[in-house]
Design an enzyme around this catalytic site. Structure first.
Site, PDB file in Angstrom:
ATOM      1  N   ASP A 261       0.852  -1.190   0.000  1.00  0.00           N
ATOM      2  CA  ASP A 261       0.000   0.000   0.000  1.00  0.00           C
ATOM      3  C   ASP A 261       0.883   1.232   0.000  1.00  0.00           C
ATOM      4  OD1 ASP A 261      -2.253   1.659   0.290  1.00  0.00           O
ATOM      5  OD2 ASP A 261      -1.976   1.700   2.464  1.00  0.00           O
ATOM      6  N   SER A 262       0.868   1.959  -1.099  1.00  0.00           N
ATOM      7  CA  SER A 262       1.695   3.150  -1.215  1.00  0.00           C
ATOM      8  C   SER A 262       0.994   4.157  -2.103  1.00  0.00           C
ATOM      9  CB  SER A 262       3.061   2.799  -1.815  1.00  0.00           C
ATOM     10  OG  SER A 262       3.809   3.962  -2.085  1.00  0.00           O
ATOM     11  N   GLY A 315      -8.935   9.420  -5.706  1.00  0.00           N
ATOM     12  CA  GLY A 315      -9.868   9.048  -4.644  1.00  0.00           C
ATOM     13  C   GLY A 315     -10.627  10.242  -4.104  1.00  0.00           C
ATOM     14  N   CYS A 318      -8.805  11.939  -1.312  1.00  0.00           N
ATOM     15  CA  CYS A 318      -7.390  12.204  -1.560  1.00  0.00           C
ATOM     16  C   CYS A 318      -7.180  13.616  -2.107  1.00  0.00           C
ATOM     17  CB  CYS A 318      -6.843  11.167  -2.547  1.00  0.00           C
ATOM     18  SG  CYS A 318      -5.092  11.361  -2.929  1.00  0.00           S
ATOM     19  N   TYR A 404     -15.703   9.239   7.387  1.00  0.00           N
ATOM     20  CA  TYR A 404     -14.777   8.716   6.376  1.00  0.00           C
ATOM     21  C   TYR A 404     -13.551   9.609   6.345  1.00  0.00           C
ATOM     22  CZ  TYR A 404     -13.148   7.073   1.765  1.00  0.00           C
ATOM     23  OH  TYR A 404     -12.411   6.550   0.733  1.00  0.00           O
ATOM     24  N   GLY A 406      -9.240   9.907   5.035  1.00  0.00           N
ATOM     25  CA  GLY A 406      -8.201   9.367   4.167  1.00  0.00           C
ATOM     26  C   GLY A 406      -6.978   8.936   4.948  1.00  0.00           C
ATOM     27  N   ARG A 417       3.418   6.104   5.102  1.00  0.00           N
ATOM     28  CA  ARG A 417       2.930   5.787   3.763  1.00  0.00           C
ATOM     29  C   ARG A 417       3.317   6.860   2.747  1.00  0.00           C
ATOM     30  NH1 ARG A 417      -1.869   6.394   0.460  1.00  0.00           N
ATOM     31  NH2 ARG A 417      -2.564   4.399  -0.417  1.00  0.00           N
ATOM     32  N   GLU A 429      -2.307  14.754   2.838  1.00  0.00           N
ATOM     33  CA  GLU A 429      -2.645  14.358   1.475  1.00  0.00           C
ATOM     34  C   GLU A 429      -4.016  13.689   1.423  1.00  0.00           C
ATOM     35  OE1 GLU A 429       0.406  12.647  -1.029  1.00  0.00           O
ATOM     36  OE2 GLU A 429       1.960  13.253   0.402  1.00  0.00           O
TER      37      GLU A 429
END
Length: 498
Positions: A261-262, A315, A318, A404, A406, A417, A429
């Site tokens: 996951d990156s 996203g 994002c 929700y 991020g 990350r 981010e």
């Protein structure tokens, strides 16, 4: 001088599918959504297939064990997030792997000396009408009996009296051993006219309850993603920092697939980590990402990635593009990577599936992503809306919402990350917000799947490979985009019919 890519960076909103001829064998009932999850030789079946092309995002706000169970029962797969201790993530994997469809861990439990009024309160809290009476009131205590809402009446019986006075004792209860299969349990339910069959271990401790009412429920999920032992499949996210300690623990817990996951997977760090996993644990499928072009896909495929995730900045939660000016429109990214995937297949004889991650705002975007070459999609916002996701359900003036956030937000505390060069996030981010509440995953995903199947029918396809090879796409102008939406004043209340 910087290299300029002349092609415009396009999103899914800029495309529509053209209908193809619908053959007589094309109907929603004949459509198969089966798709490969992992690398395989051309012409051979992959080690893991999905019954439906949906995975849930590697996010704290999304992929809980409860959501993983529900999604796997619908043919998809969840990747449980790694922003937690190794022990906690492994425990979450075990929770999914230990789930047995049709075998229910009792959540309504009392002790024999508890009062009937306490039993009423427990039943009210859980919403269930059958309670296990165990020696210690736990879900795995020694079973002493069962009591249901039909065994007493609040107006006819003394609610201060003990549960033991109204329960059916274990001596009078049919029960099954721990090695009983679901088929055997269901046969006993019907043959012996039982509503519930307790499953006990050799010492008489309660393991599960099997209900007649769940028989039809299990028939609802013909495409469940299960392993060779009929256990639900589950994936797990990993990072490029502690993978040497995390991977063995996740495999011991039973994880079926891993995914690095990156926010930017086109890096030597990820290639080195992929190579290490494939050297020490070649049996575990491991995905890589995220990337936005064919060059990056090939880099990760050659490093050993068993699937590659596509998407940077698309996203809903994002803000990488806002903060760093890095990313690509998701439609352009998927088309480019899918072309590189096909070139890699033709050159090596190996097929490396592509996952479209992000940019999926509407249900029809899923169909577009698959038509453009994605083998499956990964979604965060979509799944965060459901009961099974982690966010709290909160009331507002306009209805309920779910929390929700991020992984790039301060709330997530997932600074490693993003590699910003400090011991924490220097800048965010991702954001922290809300999404409209959408109820139960099973009901919501069923609607999305129905839309996808009917879209494929209109495009004359009954399998995803056929859909990808025959789909026709057209670019959309601003005016035709506006024309796509309803242009009347909508009713506030349903029309009266009849």
């Amino acid at each position: 001088m910087a290299q300029v890519i002349a092609e415009v960076s396009r999103t899914f909103n800029e495309f529509l599918l053209l209908p193809n001829r619908t053959r007589t064998d094309c109907s929603p009932a004949t459509v198969s959504l089966r798709t490969p999850l992992v690398r395989h030789l051309v012409g051979e079946r992959p080690a893991i297939e999905l019954g439906s092309p949906f995975t849930s995002a590697i996010m704290q706000a999304v992929s809980t064990p409860e959501l993983a169970i529900a999604l796997a029962r619908n043919g998809g797969l969840s990747f449980l997030h790694h922003n937690q201790s190794i022990q906690d993530q492994a425990a979450a994997v075990r929770q999914v792997k230990n789930f047995k469809a049709g075998f229910v861990t009792s959540d309504t439990n009392v002790r024999p000396h508890d009062s009937l009024s306490h039993l009423v309160a427990v039943m009210h809290r859980t919403g269930h009408s059958t309670a296990a009476v165990t020696h210690d009131g736990s879900a795995t205590g020694r079973l002493l009996g069962l009591v249901t809402s039909r065994d007493f009446h609040p107006q006819r019986h003394d609610l201060d009296g003990p549960v033991s006075g109204r329960m059916t004792p274990i001596a009078d209860l049919p029960h099954a051993a721990a090695d009983t299969t679901l088929s055997e349990a269901n046969a006993r339910l019907w043959d012996q006219r039982l509503d519930c069959l307790p499953v006990l271990d050799a010492e008489g401790h309660l393991q599960y309850l099997v209900f007649r009412s769940d028989y039809a429920d299990n028939k609802r999920f013909p495409d469940q993603a299960v392993d060779g032992a009929k256990r639900l499949r589950v994936g797990a996210g990993i990072n490029t920092h502690d993978y040497q300690e995390r991977v063995p623990a996740l495999l011991e817990a039973g994880a079926d697939a891993l995914c690095f996951d990156s926010s930017d997977g086109y890096s030597d760090w990820q290639a080195q980590a992929l190579s290490w996993v494939k050297k020490h644990y070649p049996e575990i499928p491991t995905g890589g990402g995220n990337v936005v072009d064919g060059e990056a896909f090939t880099f990760l495929a050659e490093a050993g990635a068993d699937f590659v995730k596509v998407g940077v900045g698309g996203g809903s939660i994002c803000i990488t593009r806002d903060q760093k000016g890095i990313g690509r429109g998701q439609a352009s990214a998927v088309l480019d990577v899918a072309a590189a995937r096909d070139a890699f297949r033709d050159r090596t004889g190996e097929y490396v599936p592509v996952c479209s991650d992000g940019g999926l705002v509407h249900d029809y975007h899923v169909a577009l992503a698959l038509a453009m070459g994605a083998d499956f999609v990964m979604m965060g916002r979509y799944f965060a809306r459901f009961d099974q996701a982690a966010g709290a359900k909160l009331p507002t003036r306009d209805g309920f919402v779910k929390e929700y956030w991020g992984e790039g937000s301060n709330r997530a505390r997932n600074w490693q990350r993003y590699g910003q060069g400090g011991q924490g996030l220097i800048f965010e981010e991702g954001v922290d917000g809300y999404v409209p509440y959408a109820g139960d995953l099973n009901e919501g995903l069923a609607v999305t799947i129905a839309k996808l199947k009917t879209t494929m029918v209109s495009c004359g396809s009954v399998t995803l490979p056929e859909f990808q090879s025959t789909a026709r796409l057209t670019l959309v102008s601003d005016q035709s985009f506006q024309e796509s939406h309803a242009n009347v004043t909508l009713r506030d209340t349903p029309a009266t019919i009849g």
